[in-house]
Write a protein that holds these residues in place. Structure first.
Motif, PDB file in Angstrom:
ATOM      1  N   GLY A 231       0.683  -1.271  -0.189  1.00 50.94           N
ATOM      2  CA  GLY A 231      -0.185  -0.511   0.061  1.00 50.94           C
ATOM      3  C   GLY A 231       0.784   1.454   0.106  1.00 50.94           C
ATOM      4  O   GLY A 231       0.424   2.393  -0.614  1.00 50.94           O
ATOM      5  N   ALA A 232       1.659   1.330   0.585  1.00 52.74           N
ATOM      6  CA  ALA A 232       2.796   2.389   0.917  1.00 52.74           C
ATOM      7  C   ALA A 232       3.608   2.321  -0.914  1.00 52.74           C
ATOM      8  O   ALA A 232       3.713   4.178  -0.811  1.00 52.74           O
ATOM      9  N   GLN A 233       3.556   1.780  -1.557  1.00 53.60           N
ATOM     10  CA  GLN A 233       3.952   1.934  -3.149  1.00 53.60           C
ATOM     11  C   GLN A 233       2.518   3.044  -4.479  1.00 53.60           C
ATOM     12  O   GLN A 233       3.040   3.218  -4.361  1.00 53.60           O
ATOM     13  N   HIS A 234       1.402   2.429  -3.278  1.00 53.24           N
ATOM     14  CA  HIS A 234       0.438   3.084  -4.373  1.00 53.24           C
ATOM     15  C   HIS A 234      -0.427   3.995  -2.931  1.00 53.24           C
ATOM     16  O   HIS A 234      -1.564   4.290  -3.826  1.00 53.24           O
ATOM     17  N   GLN A 235       0.103   4.649  -2.206  1.00 54.06           N
ATOM     18  CA  GLN A 235      -1.163   5.941  -1.412  1.00 54.06           C
ATOM     19  C   GLN A 235      -1.620   6.697  -2.034  1.00 54.06           C
ATOM     20  O   GLN A 235      -0.557   8.011  -2.347  1.00 54.06           O
ATOM     21  N   HIS A 236      -2.295   7.418  -1.424  1.00 55.55           N
ATOM     22  CA  HIS A 236      -2.720   8.667  -2.397  1.00 55.55           C
ATOM     23  C   HIS A 236      -3.224   8.947  -1.594  1.00 55.55           C
ATOM     24  O   HIS A 236      -3.320   8.958  -0.201  1.00 55.55           O
ATOM     25  N   ALA A 237      -3.164  10.604  -1.158  1.00 56.88           N
ATOM     26  CA  ALA A 237      -3.731  11.495   0.155  1.00 56.88           C
ATOM     27  C   ALA A 237      -4.980  11.227   0.084  1.00 56.88           C
ATOM     28  O   ALA A 237      -5.872  10.643  -0.590  1.00 56.88           O
ATOM     29  N   GLY A 238      -4.929  11.200   1.503  1.00 60.39           N
ATOM     30  CA  GLY A 238      -6.829  10.601   1.926  1.00 60.39           C
ATOM     31  C   GLY A 238      -6.815   9.407   2.194  1.00 60.39           C
ATOM     32  O   GLY A 238      -8.110   8.713   3.464  1.00 60.39           O
ATOM     33  N   GLU A 239      -5.422   8.866   1.706  1.00 60.17           N
ATOM     34  CA  GLU A 239      -5.806   6.866   1.782  1.00 60.17           C
ATOM     35  C   GLU A 239      -5.139   6.434   3.352  1.00 60.17           C
ATOM     36  O   GLU A 239      -3.916   7.223   3.364  1.00 60.17           O
TER      37      GLU A 239
END
Length: 256
Positions: A231-239
């Motif tokens: 998830g850290a590689q695909h994280q967007h703001a607010g997630e």
């Protein structure tokens, strides 16, 4: 906490699910699913209709399937026995005219406990889910959250080495969810706990292993830490990292 012993055998080691497929008519609900579960909490995630409930029903033995589902203990493979499993389905019925303690006592007796053992199991299970004060209340008088906790009490009363819970935290308030998570993590050292949930907070707090199923196929099977790293590689703001991992694994679509 001592290891739970199966009658006539050593403590359960793991569940093996191998090439399991299942259908509803022409619809394939599971497609060659293979994974294993060791003692600990395994979170089962996936969109609605992904096959999570079918998978649990197959492990319990109430859904016919192809492939093998076995327990491995002491180096030996064996079929899962009904008394090995505590199961809370997503939807369940309770006898409305029975008292809570009678309901749990009956569940424990159905799972092989003697009448005396079943009575004590009922007392213990109701205490674990915080329903001691409702022991003599009729089921029909319970709130939705109380009914959910009673269903959990029925599943855990005989202290099974395999515990399958389908959306167990639905209807529970934050304190009740905390207590359930605390109980599950407490028994997980010697119990294979599989929890189907849509709440990633459940995963964050108590999961050791995460299995994501989509379209009847397993698309992720690893540790919670591995899911966080993904998830850290695909994280967007607010997630959160878990939300990002779930999104990227289940749809793989770029953010608009």
């Amino acid at each position: 906490m001592k290891a739970q012993e199966r009658p006539g055998g050593p403590a359960l080691r793991r569940i093996e699910v191998e090439n399991v497929s299942a259908r509803y008519g022409q619809v394939r609900a599971l497609d060659s699913v293979t994974f294993s579960v060791t003692p600990g909490v395994c979170a089962l995630l996936g969109p609605n209709g992904a096959g999570k409930t079918t998978l649990m029903s197959s492990i319990v033995g109430i859904k016919t399937h192809d492939g093998r589902i076995e327990v491995v203990e002491g180096g030996q493979r064996a079929q899962i026995r009904p008394t090995d499993v505590g199961y809370l389905p997503q939807r369940f019925d309770l006898a409305s005219a029975m008292c809570c303690h009678e309901t749990v006592q009956y569940a424990a007796w159905c799972q092989g406990r003697s009448p005396r053992q079943a009575r004590q199991a009922s007392v213990d299970a109701l205490e674990r889910v915080g329903l001691t004060d409702k022991a003599h209340a009729k089921v029909k008088t319970l709130s939705g959250g109380q009914r959910q906790r009673l269903g959990i009490a029925c599943a855990i009363a005989h202290r099974p080495p395999i515990l399958l819970l389908d959306e167990p935290t639905v209807g529970l308030d934050p304190t009740q969810r905390y207590r359930l998570r605390e109980y599950l993590t407490g028994i997980a050292e010697n119990t294979c706990v599989v929890v189907s949930t849509h709440l990633l907070e459940d995963v964050h707090v108590m999961a050791d292993q995460v299995v994501i199923i989509d379209g009847g196929k397993i698309i992720f099977n690893d540790t919670k830490d591995a899911m966080v790293a993904h998830g850290a590689q695909h994280q967007h703001a607010g997630e959160s990292t878990l939300e990002a991992a779930y999104r990227s694994l289940t749809d793989g679509k770029p953010r608009p």
